[in-house]
Design an enzyme around this catalytic site. Structure first.
Site: not given
Ligand code: PMP
Length: 355
Positions: A99, A166, A190
Site C-alpha cells: 500500500w 495512511d 477494517k
Molecule cells: N492502505 C492500506 C493500509 C490498506 O490496507 C488498504 C486496503 N486493504 C488500502 C490502503 C486501500 O484501501 P481501499 O481499498 O479503500 O482503496
C-alpha cells in the site's frame, strides 16, 4: 458452529453496528423510511454525519484546526488526493509495503518523491528506522499498519515536515497524538464501517499552498466547506461508522480499546512463538496488533494446506495469508473478541497435538 471472521478487510464489525445498521435499513429512527432512501440533506441524515464527525473528534481527541471528512474513493483515492493538495515540489515516503508503494507511485505524478527507506528487500517484514526526512519536503508519508505484512508503527513519530499517515487498518486501535500529523486518512472497511467510505483528518492550514489547479472534487477545501456533502456521500457506511464510534465510546474509548488489542495480540503471538509448527513472519519489535502473519516452519511447510482446512472446518474464517507472503494472516481488528483469538489459539494447539 460459531464462525470467527479473521478477514483482512472488509472485516469483522461490532455486532451492534451490524444489527443497528440492519434496523436502520428497515426503519430508520422509527420514521418509517429506510436509511437507504432518505435524502442526504434531510435533517435525519445530517444528525448522523454530525454525530459521526463529533465522535471521531472526541475519540481521537482531535485538536482545533483540523477537519474530519467522509469521502468516496477509498484509501486509494487518497494516494492521489494527498499529493494533489499538498505537494508543490517534493515529498518523502517510507516504503513499508504494497500500500505504501502504491501511494508512492501516485505521488510521482505530482513531483519529486524521495523514498527515505524501504524494507522491500526482506519482503517488508520490518519497519525501517534509520532514515532522514529531507527538511525541504512538503510532507512525509507513512503507512502506520501494513495490512499485508503484519507490521505496524504504533508510536506517533516525530517528523521535521508535516506527517501524513495512511491508517486504514489501525485507526481507532489505539490513542493517537493527532497534533503530530498534518493529515490522516484511510478506508473505513477494517475498524469502522462497511466498504464505501474513506475518512480524512486534515489540518486546515496545510491547504491552499500548492500552485496547481485542483479539480473541485479532489480539493479537500471543497469537502471542508460543504461538510462532506459537496456530492452525495456514502450514506450507509457513514451511518455504520457512527454506530461503531458509539460502540467504541461505550467500551471506554481508545485507551481501553488498545489495552484489549494488546492482550489479544499477545495471546496469539505467544501461541506462535511457543509453537513447534508455526513461526511469525514480522520482526518482533514491529509486529502489528491488528494483522498477525505466520507460516509453518520450513520443515512442516507441507502441512499448511491441511491446517487451513482444519481451521476453516472449526469456524476460523479468512485466515489464509495474502498471496504475496502465503501462510496465514489472522486479522484481529477491534471488533474481534478475545474469545475469537482464544478459539484460534486452541485450534492451533489441537492441530499441533495431532500432527
Ligand atoms: N492502505 C492500506 C493500509 C490498506 O490496507 C488498504 C486496503 N486493504 C488500502 C490502503 C486501500 O484501501 P481501499 O481499498 O479503500 O482503496
Amino acid at each position: 458452529m460459531k464462525i470467527y471472521n479473521f478477514s483482512a478487510g472488509p472485516s469483522i464489525l461490532p455486532q451492534s453496528t451490524i444489527e443497528n445498521t440492519a434496523e436502520a435499513v428497515k426503519n430508520f429512527n422509527g420514521i418509517g423510511l429506510s436509511i437507504l432512501e432518505i435524502s442526504h440533506r434531510s435533517k435525519e441524515f445530517q444528525a448522523v454525519i454530525d454525530e459521526a464527525v463529533s465522535l471521531f473528534k472526541e475519540l481521537l481527541e482531535i485538536p482545533q484546526g483540523y477537519s474530519v471528512l467522509f469521502l468516496g474513493g477509498g484509501a486509494s483515492m487518497q494516494f492521489c488526493m494527498v499529493p494533489y493538495n499538498l505537494m508543490e515540489k517534493k515529498a518523502a515516503y517510507l516504503n513499508t509495503g504494497t500500500w505504501a508503494s502504491k501511494a508512492l507511485k501516485e505521488a510521482k505524478l505530482f513531483g519529486e518523491v524521495v523514498e527515505v527507506a524501504s524494507s522491500k528487500e526482506s519482503l517488508f517484514n520490518y519497519i525501517p528506522k534509520d532514515y532522514t526526512v529531507p527538511a525541504d519536503a512538503d510532507y512525509f508519508h507513512i503507512t502506520t499498519n501494513n495490512t499485508i505484512y503484519g507490521t505496524e508503527i504504533r508510536k506517533d513519530i516525530d517528523s521535521p515536515v508535516p506527517l501524513v499517515a495512511d491508517m486504514s487498518s489501525d485507526i481507532f486501535s489505539r490513542p493517537v497524538d493527532v497534533s503530530k500529523y498534518g493529515l490522516i486518512y484511510g478506508g473505513a472497511q477494517k475498524n469502522l464501517a462497511p466498504a464505501g467510505v474513506a475518512f480524512v483528518v486534515v489540518k486546515e492550514d496545510l491547504l491552499g499552498k500548492v500552485t496547481r489547479p485542483i479539480p473541485t472534487m479532489l480539493d479537500y477545501r471543497t469537502h471542508i466547506k460543504e461538510g462532506s456533502m459537496f456530492n452525495t456521500p456514502p450514506v450507509l457506511p457513514i451511518y455504520s461508522a457512527m454506530e461503531t464510534l458509539r460502540w467504541l465510546k461505550g467500551l471506554g474509548g481508545l485507551a481501553a480499546m488498545e489495552k484489549i488489542n494488546i492482550e489479544k495480540a499477545a495471546l496469539l503471538y505467544d501461541a506462535i512463538d511457543s509453537s513447534r509448527l508455526f513461526v511469525g513472519t514480522a520482526k518482533e519489535e514491529d509486529r502489528s496488533i491488528m494483522n498477525v502473519c505466520f507460516v509453518m516452519k520450513e520443515e512442516y511447510k507441507e502441512l499448511e494446506a491441511e491446517f487451513l482446512k482444519f481451521a476453516t472446518e472449526r469456524g476460523m474464517s479468512g485466515i489464509k495469508g495474502h498471496r504475496s507472503i502465503g501462510g496465514f494472516r489472522a486479522s484481529i481488528y477491534n471488533a474481534m473478541p478475545k474469545s475469537g483469538v482464544q478459539a484460534l489459539v486452541d485450534c492451533m494447539k489441537e492441530f499441533e497435538r495431532t500432527h
